[in-house]
Design an enzyme around this catalytic site. Structure first.
Site, short mmCIF file in Angstrom:
data_model
loop_
_atom_site.label_atom_id
_atom_site.label_comp_id
_atom_site.label_asym_id
_atom_site.label_seq_id
_atom_site.Cartn_x
_atom_site.Cartn_y
_atom_site.Cartn_z
N ASP A 88 29.48 14.13 46.84
CA ASP A 88 30.54 14.78 46.05
C ASP A 88 30.20 14.93 44.56
O ASP A 88 31.04 15.40 43.81
CB ASP A 88 31.87 14.00 46.11
CG ASP A 88 32.43 13.97 47.51
OD1 ASP A 88 31.93 14.69 48.38
OD2 ASP A 88 33.38 13.20 47.72
N CYS A 148 44.58 22.30 65.32
CA CYS A 148 44.65 21.95 63.90
C CYS A 148 45.45 22.97 63.10
O CYS A 148 46.06 22.63 62.08
CB CYS A 148 43.24 21.81 63.31
SG CYS A 148 42.17 23.23 63.61
N CYS A 202 42.86 16.60 66.33
CA CYS A 202 41.64 17.12 66.97
C CYS A 202 41.30 16.30 68.22
O CYS A 202 41.17 15.08 68.15
CB CYS A 202 40.47 17.07 65.98
SG CYS A 202 38.93 17.64 66.72
C1 B12 Z 1 36.50 21.04 47.32
C2 B12 Z 1 36.70 20.06 48.45
C3 B12 Z 1 37.95 20.02 49.06
C4 B12 Z 1 39.03 21.05 48.78
C5 B12 Z 1 38.74 22.32 49.61
C6 B12 Z 1 38.36 22.00 51.06
C7 B12 Z 1 37.79 23.15 51.86
N1 B12 Z 1 37.91 23.02 53.17
O1 B12 Z 1 37.25 24.09 51.33
C8 B12 Z 1 40.31 20.29 49.21
C9 B12 Z 1 40.88 19.53 48.01
C10 B12 Z 1 41.42 21.13 49.81
C11 B12 Z 1 39.71 19.28 50.19
C12 B12 Z 1 40.44 18.67 51.19
C13 B12 Z 1 39.92 17.73 52.07
N2 B12 Z 1 38.67 17.21 52.04
CO1 B12 Z 1 37.27 17.80 50.84
N3 B12 Z 1 35.80 18.29 49.79
C14 B12 Z 1 35.64 19.21 48.88
C15 B12 Z 1 34.19 19.14 48.34
C16 B12 Z 1 34.20 18.28 47.07
C17 B12 Z 1 33.53 20.49 48.08
C18 B12 Z 1 33.62 21.50 49.26
C19 B12 Z 1 33.30 22.88 48.80
O2 B12 Z 1 34.16 23.71 48.65
N4 B12 Z 1 32.06 23.14 48.50
C20 B12 Z 1 31.59 24.45 48.02
C21 B12 Z 1 31.44 25.43 49.19
C22 B12 Z 1 30.68 26.69 48.72
O3 B12 Z 1 30.65 24.84 50.17
P1 B12 Z 1 31.18 24.55 51.66
O4 B12 Z 1 32.67 24.40 51.63
O5 B12 Z 1 30.40 23.45 52.26
O6 B12 Z 1 30.89 25.92 52.37
C23 B12 Z 1 29.59 26.27 52.80
C24 B12 Z 1 29.33 25.91 54.23
O7 B12 Z 1 30.14 24.86 54.73
C25 B12 Z 1 29.44 27.20 54.98
N5 B12 Z 1 30.71 27.31 55.74
C26 B12 Z 1 31.96 27.13 55.29
N6 B12 Z 1 32.82 27.33 56.25
C27 B12 Z 1 32.09 27.67 57.37
C28 B12 Z 1 32.50 27.98 58.65
C29 B12 Z 1 31.53 28.28 59.63
C30 B12 Z 1 31.99 28.59 61.00
C31 B12 Z 1 30.15 28.27 59.26
C32 B12 Z 1 29.13 28.57 60.25
C33 B12 Z 1 29.77 27.97 57.96
C34 B12 Z 1 30.73 27.66 57.03
O8 B12 Z 1 29.38 28.25 54.03
C35 B12 Z 1 29.58 27.76 52.71
C36 B12 Z 1 28.54 28.27 51.76
O9 B12 Z 1 27.32 27.59 51.91
C37 B12 Z 1 33.48 18.41 49.54
C38 B12 Z 1 32.24 17.61 49.17
C39 B12 Z 1 31.04 18.51 49.09
N7 B12 Z 1 30.29 18.32 48.04
O10 B12 Z 1 30.79 19.32 49.97
C40 B12 Z 1 34.61 17.55 50.13
C41 B12 Z 1 34.63 17.33 51.63
C42 B12 Z 1 34.38 18.64 52.32
N8 B12 Z 1 36.01 16.92 51.87
C43 B12 Z 1 36.15 16.00 52.76
C44 B12 Z 1 37.39 15.48 53.23
C45 B12 Z 1 37.33 14.20 54.06
C46 B12 Z 1 38.59 16.13 52.91
C47 B12 Z 1 39.99 15.83 53.48
C48 B12 Z 1 39.99 15.44 54.95
C49 B12 Z 1 40.65 14.73 52.62
C50 B12 Z 1 42.08 14.35 53.02
N9 B12 Z 1 42.30 13.59 54.09
O11 B12 Z 1 43.02 14.69 52.34
C51 B12 Z 1 40.72 17.20 53.23
C52 B12 Z 1 40.58 18.14 54.45
C53 B12 Z 1 41.22 19.47 54.27
C54 B12 Z 1 40.57 20.54 55.11
N10 B12 Z 1 41.19 20.93 56.23
O12 B12 Z 1 39.48 20.99 54.77
C55 B12 Z 1 34.80 15.61 53.36
C56 B12 Z 1 34.63 16.26 54.73
C57 B12 Z 1 33.93 15.39 55.74
C58 B12 Z 1 33.79 16.12 57.05
N11 B12 Z 1 33.85 15.39 58.14
O13 B12 Z 1 33.65 17.32 57.09
C59 B12 Z 1 33.80 16.13 52.24
C60 B12 Z 1 32.44 16.60 52.74
C61 B12 Z 1 33.62 14.97 51.23
C62 B12 Z 1 32.61 13.91 51.73
N12 B12 Z 1 31.62 13.61 50.90
O14 B12 Z 1 32.71 13.36 52.78
N13 B12 Z 1 38.38 19.10 49.97
#
Ligand code: B12
Length: 306
Positions: A88, A148, A202
């Site tokens: 993160d 979900c 889930c």
């Molecule tokens: C910003 C953030 C949030 C935001 C936005 C979440 C979102 N879903 O976008 C908010 C505050 C809402 C949030 C909420 C939660 N979060 Co959060 N969050 C983050 C954080 C810090 C950044 C994510 C992000 O936006 N990155 C930037 C974008 C560009 O990258 P990305 O989202 O990974 O997207 C890329 C790929 O995933 C891909 N992609 C995206 N979607 C899809 C779909 C398909 C089908 C495919 C093929 C590819 C693909 O394309 C994107 C470009 O490369 C991460 C940590 C991290 N550094 O990743 C934790 C993280 C994702 N969160 C986490 C958690 C645990 C939560 C919560 C469960 C916390 C809670 N209980 O309240 C909730 C869940 C809500 C939900 N349903 O998503 C965990 C998830 C663990 C896991 N098992 O996946 C992470 C990884 C933190 C960690 N270090 O463990 N979160």
């Protein structure tokens, strides 16, 4: 969440984060708490719900320890290797990398799901300048299931695999620093820090085992905390009570804002004196405004009952 925009250029180019980066070691850390109550079962006392991940001491410290130990083990085996651990903190997309590394697939709720762990795990990553053998990505196993989506209390999962983060309770109660949009407040219920509803329904959780890492310290004081006493926390007591807890992230003002919303939604008149005190004299306009909203909501509910 402006940090996401700031980190954008570096996210696309791992080599700008670690010179010579060749591979990523993606890791998952189970935090499943099957026994932890998701909802309070004591209707007599207004209580709040805290997301499961926040019922432990802050996971970042533990993840850092584990990642750095793993990096040290890698360095022992491959002399001269350079690596950098992320959880993160940096411009690293842990979820995307974990999916590509074969840990699991991105579910319709946009979190990663793993066959034996279900939904409740944290992600971390280590960039290394080594060319490692690569695991194949995992394929998607959500199938026709979309439990979900209706489970989300605010309708934030607007399409499969698409989250409107601005509606997500996790965003509204943790990341948002200002006022919670009035139309979303009633939908938050008594969730005072994050939300697990989309993860909890889930079906893949049925194979999940309870978290067993001895470094994960569960905090029972946030299982279903009584809300009214939380309104009396001043800055020092807030810091003391939530020392080492992820809850510190909202600071006192964000946390009390959430507590006011929950009390307004529970609509128990017992909360009125404490809310009136806060609405009148709290030093934070944000908290005063949410307390006033809660009072109005409770009084509205009372009027409806009579
Ligand atoms: C910003 C953030 C949030 C935001 C936005 C979440 C979102 N879903 O976008 C908010 C505050 C809402 C949030 C909420 C939660 N979060 Co959060 N969050 C983050 C954080 C810090 C950044 C994510 C992000 O936006 N990155 C930037 C974008 C560009 O990258 P990305 O989202 O990974 O997207 C890329 C790929 O995933 C891909 N992609 C995206 N979607 C899809 C779909 C398909 C089908 C495919 C093929 C590819 C693909 O394309 C994107 C470009 O490369 C991460 C940590 C991290 N550094 O990743 C934790 C993280 C994702 N969160 C986490 C958690 C645990 C939560 C919560 C469960 C916390 C809670 N209980 O309240 C909730 C869940 C809500 C939900 N349903 O998503 C965990 C998830 C663990 C896991 N098992 O996946 C992470 C990884 C933190 C960690 N270090 O463990 N979160």
């Amino acid at each position: 969440m402006n940090y996401l925009q700031r980190q954008e250029p570096a996210r696309a180019l791992p080599a700008s984060v670690l010179a010579g980066a060749r591979s990523v070691v993606a890791v998952a850390l189970n935090y499943h708490l099957p026994e932890a109550p998701l909802f309070s079962d004591d209707p007599r006392t207004p209580r709040g719900i805290v997301a499961r991940y926040a019922r432990y001491d802050d996971y970042h410290t533990l993840m850092w320890e584990r990642l750095n130990a793993l990096l040290a083990a890698i360095a022992k085996q491959f002399t001269g290797v350079t690596g950098k651990a992320f959880c993160d903190t940096g411009p690293v997309t842990e979820r995307d990398l974990a999916m590509r590394a074969g840990i699991g697939w991105i579910g319709k709720h946009t979190n990663l799901i793993e066959r034996r762990m279900g939904n409740f795990f944290f992600l971390g990553a280590i960039l290394v300048d080594l060319a490692l053998d690569v695991d194949p990505p995992e394929s998607t196993h959500c199938g026709t299931c979309s439990r979900c989506m209706p489970a989300c209390p605010t309708g934030a999962i607007i399409a499969p695999y698409q989250l409107d983060a601005r509606r997500c309770v996790s965003y509204l109660t943790i990341e948002l620093k200002g006022s919670i949009p009035v139309e979303l407040r009633p939908l938050i219920g008594n969730r005072i820090y994050g939300c697990d509803d989309c993860l909890a329904v889930c079906p893949w959780n049925r194979f999940a085992k309870a978290a067993s890492d001895p470094g994960l310290r569960a905090r029972t004081d946030v299982d279903a905390p009584e809300l009214i006493p939380l309104l009396s926390l001043d800055d020092d007591r807030f810091r003391d009570r939530f020392r080492n807890s992820p809850i510190r992230r909202t600071k006192r003002r964000g946390f009390l804002r959430n507590v006011c919303v929950a009390l307004g939604n529970i609509a128990d008149a017992a909360a009125l004196p404490a809310l009136a005190r806060v609405a009148e004299s709290d030093g934070e306009p944000l908290v005063r405004e949410h307390a006033a909203w809660a009072i109005e909501r409770i009084e509205g509910a009372q009027r409806k009952r009579t």
